[in-house]
Scaffold this motif. Sequence first.
Motif, PDB file in Angstrom:
ATOM      1  N   PHE A  47       9.668  39.948   0.025  1.00 49.97           N
ATOM      2  CA  PHE A  47      10.902  40.710  -0.096  1.00 49.97           C
ATOM      3  C   PHE A  47      11.461  41.104   1.262  1.00 49.97           C
ATOM      4  O   PHE A  47      12.648  40.927   1.530  1.00 49.97           O
ATOM      5  CB  PHE A  47      10.624  41.955  -0.951  1.00 49.97           C
TER       6      PHE A  47
ATOM      7  N   ASP B 173      12.220  41.242  -6.651  1.00 46.48           N
ATOM      8  CA  ASP B 173      10.873  40.694  -6.692  1.00 46.48           C
ATOM      9  C   ASP B 173      10.835  39.570  -7.730  1.00 46.48           C
ATOM     10  O   ASP B 173      11.841  39.290  -8.399  1.00 46.48           O
ATOM     11  CB  ASP B 173       9.846  41.793  -6.983  1.00 46.48           C
TER      12      ASP B 173
ATOM     13  N   VAL C 295      13.227  38.380   3.310  1.00 45.76           N
ATOM     14  CA  VAL C 295      14.547  38.049   2.779  1.00 45.76           C
ATOM     15  C   VAL C 295      15.527  39.178   3.100  1.00 45.76           C
ATOM     16  O   VAL C 295      16.654  38.927   3.540  1.00 45.76           O
ATOM     17  CB  VAL C 295      14.471  37.763   1.266  1.00 45.76           C
ATOM     18  N   LEU C 296      15.094  40.419   2.913  1.00 42.10           N
ATOM     19  CA  LEU C 296      15.956  41.555   3.241  1.00 42.10           C
ATOM     20  C   LEU C 296      16.373  41.502   4.707  1.00 42.10           C
ATOM     21  O   LEU C 296      17.552  41.678   5.030  1.00 42.10           O
ATOM     22  CB  LEU C 296      15.243  42.873   2.925  1.00 42.10           C
TER      23      LEU C 296
ATOM     24  N   VAL D 253      19.048  38.846   5.282  1.00 36.83           N
ATOM     25  CA  VAL D 253      20.331  39.252   4.716  1.00 36.83           C
ATOM     26  C   VAL D 253      20.965  40.336   5.582  1.00 36.83           C
ATOM     27  O   VAL D 253      22.175  40.298   5.855  1.00 36.83           O
ATOM     28  CB  VAL D 253      20.164  39.718   3.252  1.00 36.83           C
TER      29      VAL D 253
ATOM     30  N   ASN E  71      12.919  45.905  -5.515  1.00 33.98           N
ATOM     31  CA  ASN E  71      14.259  45.447  -5.871  1.00 33.98           C
ATOM     32  C   ASN E  71      15.261  46.374  -5.202  1.00 33.98           C
ATOM     33  O   ASN E  71      15.038  47.585  -5.143  1.00 33.98           O
ATOM     34  CB  ASN E  71      14.474  45.502  -7.385  1.00 33.98           C
TER      35      ASN E  71
ATOM     36  N   LEU F 282      22.716  30.852  -0.513  1.00 33.92           N
ATOM     37  CA  LEU F 282      22.677  32.217   0.002  1.00 33.92           C
ATOM     38  C   LEU F 282      23.730  32.422   1.086  1.00 33.92           C
ATOM     39  O   LEU F 282      24.431  33.429   1.112  1.00 33.92           O
ATOM     40  CB  LEU F 282      21.280  32.558   0.526  1.00 33.92           C
TER      41      LEU F 282
ATOM     42  N   ILE G 135      18.519  41.929  -4.189  1.00 34.85           N
ATOM     43  CA  ILE G 135      17.337  41.200  -3.710  1.00 34.85           C
ATOM     44  C   ILE G 135      16.203  41.687  -4.587  1.00 34.85           C
ATOM     45  O   ILE G 135      15.951  42.907  -4.678  1.00 34.85           O
ATOM     46  CB  ILE G 135      17.063  41.447  -2.223  1.00 34.85           C
TER      47      ILE G 135
ATOM     48  N   THR H  69      22.276  45.248 -12.442  1.00 37.18           N
ATOM     49  CA  THR H  69      22.263  43.865 -11.943  1.00 37.18           C
ATOM     50  C   THR H  69      23.310  43.009 -12.653  1.00 37.18           C
ATOM     51  O   THR H  69      23.741  41.993 -12.111  1.00 37.18           O
ATOM     52  CB  THR H  69      20.877  43.204 -12.081  1.00 37.18           C
TER      53      THR H  69
ATOM     54  N   ILE I  35      19.144  37.569  -5.817  1.00 35.91           N
ATOM     55  CA  ILE I  35      18.345  36.714  -4.944  1.00 35.91           C
ATOM     56  C   ILE I  35      16.886  36.986  -5.284  1.00 35.91           C
ATOM     57  O   ILE I  35      16.375  38.087  -5.056  1.00 35.91           O
ATOM     58  CB  ILE I  35      18.620  37.030  -3.463  1.00 35.91           C
ATOM     59  N   ARG I  36      16.219  36.013  -5.861  1.00 34.24           N
ATOM     60  CA  ARG I  36      14.835  36.187  -6.314  1.00 34.24           C
ATOM     61  C   ARG I  36      13.878  35.757  -5.212  1.00 34.24           C
ATOM     62  O   ARG I  36      13.954  34.638  -4.710  1.00 34.24           O
ATOM     63  CB  ARG I  36      14.601  35.359  -7.573  1.00 34.24           C
ATOM     64  N   THR I  37      12.988  36.671  -4.850  1.00 37.47           N
ATOM     65  CA  THR I  37      11.957  36.367  -3.853  1.00 37.47           C
ATOM     66  C   THR I  37      10.640  36.105  -4.574  1.00 37.47           C
ATOM     67  O   THR I  37      10.557  36.185  -5.795  1.00 37.47           O
ATOM     68  CB  THR I  37      11.775  37.552  -2.884  1.00 37.47           C
TER      69      THR I  37
END
Length: 132
Positions: free
Chosen positions: A51, A28, A54-55, A58, A122, A11, A26, A105, A112-114
């Motif tokens: 989510f 789900d 992570v957001l 970032v 998403n 990442l 980013i 996508t 980036i999968r959470t």
Amino acid sequence: MKKRGILNKDLSMLLASLGHTDTIVIADCGLPIPNGTDRIDLSLVKGFPPFLSVLDAVLEELEVEALTLAEEIKKDNPIMYENIQQRLSDVPMQFVPHEQLKEMTKSAKAVIRTGEATPYANIILRSGVNFS
């Protein structure tokens, strides 16, 4: 060892490699990731990492000039939508049908999968420049 910021090597490298107008997603845990699109899978178990965590990480490191959300998030996940709005109120938002977001996508640098397990959590972030 890094003292702060994102510790995940993949990442961190992704964010450092982005240029103006590049996009990342980013997602789900349920968003299908197209073949050929890089995947950074952070998911551990259902719901973790969430989510928004992570957001937030970032957003500490990425200059965002625009974002795209699925239109459906407004009705089907209003709490998540409100949280996104609070974090990115000064960033132009585009809304598209979820099916179109999934198509978009394919052109992202990576997904980036959470572990997030709520609907339509998403986001597509478009990289800006921080010349100021």
